[in-house]
Design an enzyme around this catalytic site. Structure first.
Site, PDB file in Angstrom:
ATOM      1  CB  THR A  45      -0.098 -19.080 -19.716  1.00  0.00           C
ATOM      2  OG1 THR A  45      -0.767 -18.170 -19.531  1.00  0.00           O
ATOM      3  CG2 THR A  45      -0.301 -20.631 -19.507  1.00  0.00           C
TER       4      THR A  45
ATOM      5  CB  CYS B 277      -8.378 -20.828 -19.000  1.00  0.00           C
ATOM      6  SG  CYS B 277      -8.900 -19.465 -20.228  1.00  0.00           S
TER       7      CYS B 277
ATOM      8  CG  HIS C 290      -4.403 -18.010 -21.444  1.00  0.00           C
ATOM      9  ND1 HIS C 290      -3.297 -17.977 -19.782  1.00  0.00           N
ATOM     10  CD2 HIS C 290      -4.886 -18.895 -20.715  1.00  0.00           C
ATOM     11  CE1 HIS C 290      -4.595 -18.351 -19.410  1.00  0.00           C
ATOM     12  NE2 HIS C 290      -5.207 -18.209 -19.948  1.00  0.00           N
TER      13      HIS C 290
END
Lengths: 206, 159
Positions: B25, B31, B48
């Site tokens: 990711t 995040c 994620h």
């Protein structure tokens, strides 16, 4: 609570693009004064989307950029994110400081880019506010020198705390002879989008 | 570089893969990237998440957006592929506060919620690289269970 808009018609996208055009046109004029040369603009994307889908419509990556974000509030609520690639940020700093060697992680250069971002976003917002007869205010700028995807991700996350959908205006500023390319992302909250569409309707008389 | 062995997971998304595939990711800000791994069958999952909890959410359609519901969703997904809960080990990365003068501490709240959720589920977090002020790209190798972390200026590491 009012029913939120989840889709826009071609005509509405067209009108929103025009408004983005007015804003970015004015921002281009102030960049042009700042770097003392001609600036071209480009509006690749306008999209109403779920916040988590927005990165798919922007040209971000994990290469480092100089990113400045500001919140906008009052009649329009959302965020403006001004992104310059490393080389573009260096060019701007070179022009402004008249120094040849630019170290972007230096705090003076970060503040310089932060101010540049703030000036551009300020002009953009003033143009929109004059054209739409709306009151829009802009926050102090926040700047990071980091991966573009992470900067966008941060702003989207902060936004997703309040809303699920966002309107994205993706615009570019290009200064060819100085090799500067800036991306200007405007993210509007759905309720503001509704206000904006009502305003457009009034102005266009339909 | 395009790598056919690598699956890219978007924001508020999740994927499960087996050896020799890699899960990645890009650009975690506030995040958090979460991996779980079953060593015995070389199966891993990557999630994620954006926000701490689905409880305050208006739109609950996507469980992968939130730490609490996302982790449960990820567990269901790896179990479907044959993973056994008591063999699972978790690793986490991200949750940064990238803008020095911004008071929004969502990264920190995300990390707290992730840790609480794993504690409640009794799954150990064996390694982490969280907080601080920079973005991260992560690549999870399901052959070894190693989490590779890349940053723009703070170097790369493996946990």
């Amino acid at each position: 609570m009012t029913k939120q808009i989840r889709e826009l018609s071609e005509l509405q996208y067209g009108a929103l693009k025009e408004i983005g055009n007015i804003g970015i046109g004015n921002a281009a004029t102030s960049l042009s004064k700042l770097v003392n040369t001609r600036v071209r603009i480009n509006i690749p994307n306008t999209k109403l989307e779920l916040i988590e889908n927005i990165p798919k419509f922007t040209e971000t990556s994990d290469s480092p950029v100089m990113g400045t974000f500001m919140r906008i509030s009052k009649n329009l609520e959302g965020y403006i994110l001004v992104i310059f690639s490393e080389n573009s940020a260096k060019s701007i700093c070179q022009i402004l400081t008249r120094e040849n060697e630019i170290e972007l992680s230096n705090s003076i250069n970060i503040s310089l880019m932060e101010e540049a971002g703030h000036i551009l976003a300020g002009t953009y917002v003033t143009a929109l506010s004059d054209f739409l007869h709306m009151e829009i205010s802009i926050s102090t700028p926040y700047t990071a020198y980091d991966m573009s995807e992470a900067i966008l991700n941060y702003v989207l996350t902060e936004m997703s705390y309040n809303v699920d959908f966002a309107l994205l205006f993706d615009t570019e500023l290009l200064v060819e002879d100085k090799k500067i390319k800036g991306t200007f992302l405007t993210l509007l909250e759905p309720e503001s989008l509704e206000n904006l569409l009502i305003k457009i309707k009034e102005m266009m008389g339909f | 570089m395009l790598d056919s062995n690598k699956i890219v997971v978007g924001i508020a998304d999740c994927a499960v893969a087996k050896k020799p595939l890699k899960l990645s990711t890009v650009g975690l800000g506030s995040c958090v990237g979460i991996t779980v791994y079953d060593k015995k069958i070389h199966l891993g999952g990557l999630l994620h998440i954006m926000l701490p909890s689905i409880r305050q959410a208006r739109l609950k359609a996507n469980p992968a957006k939130f730490a609490d519901s996302g982790i449960e969703y990820l567990l269901e997904e790896v179990k479907k592929e044959g993973a056994v809960k008591r063999r699972l080990e978790a690793k986490i990365a991200g949750g940064a506060s990238m803008f020095a003068n911004s008071s929004f501490n969502i990264g920190e709240r995300n990390i707290r919620s992730v840790k609480q959720t794993f504690e409640d589920l009794d799954i150990p977090i064996v390694a982490e690289d969280t907080g601080k002020n920079y973005g991260r790209t992560i690549i999870f190798d399901t052959s070894t269970g190693t989490l590779h972390i890349k940053s723009a200026f703070k170097g790369n590491k493996e946990i």
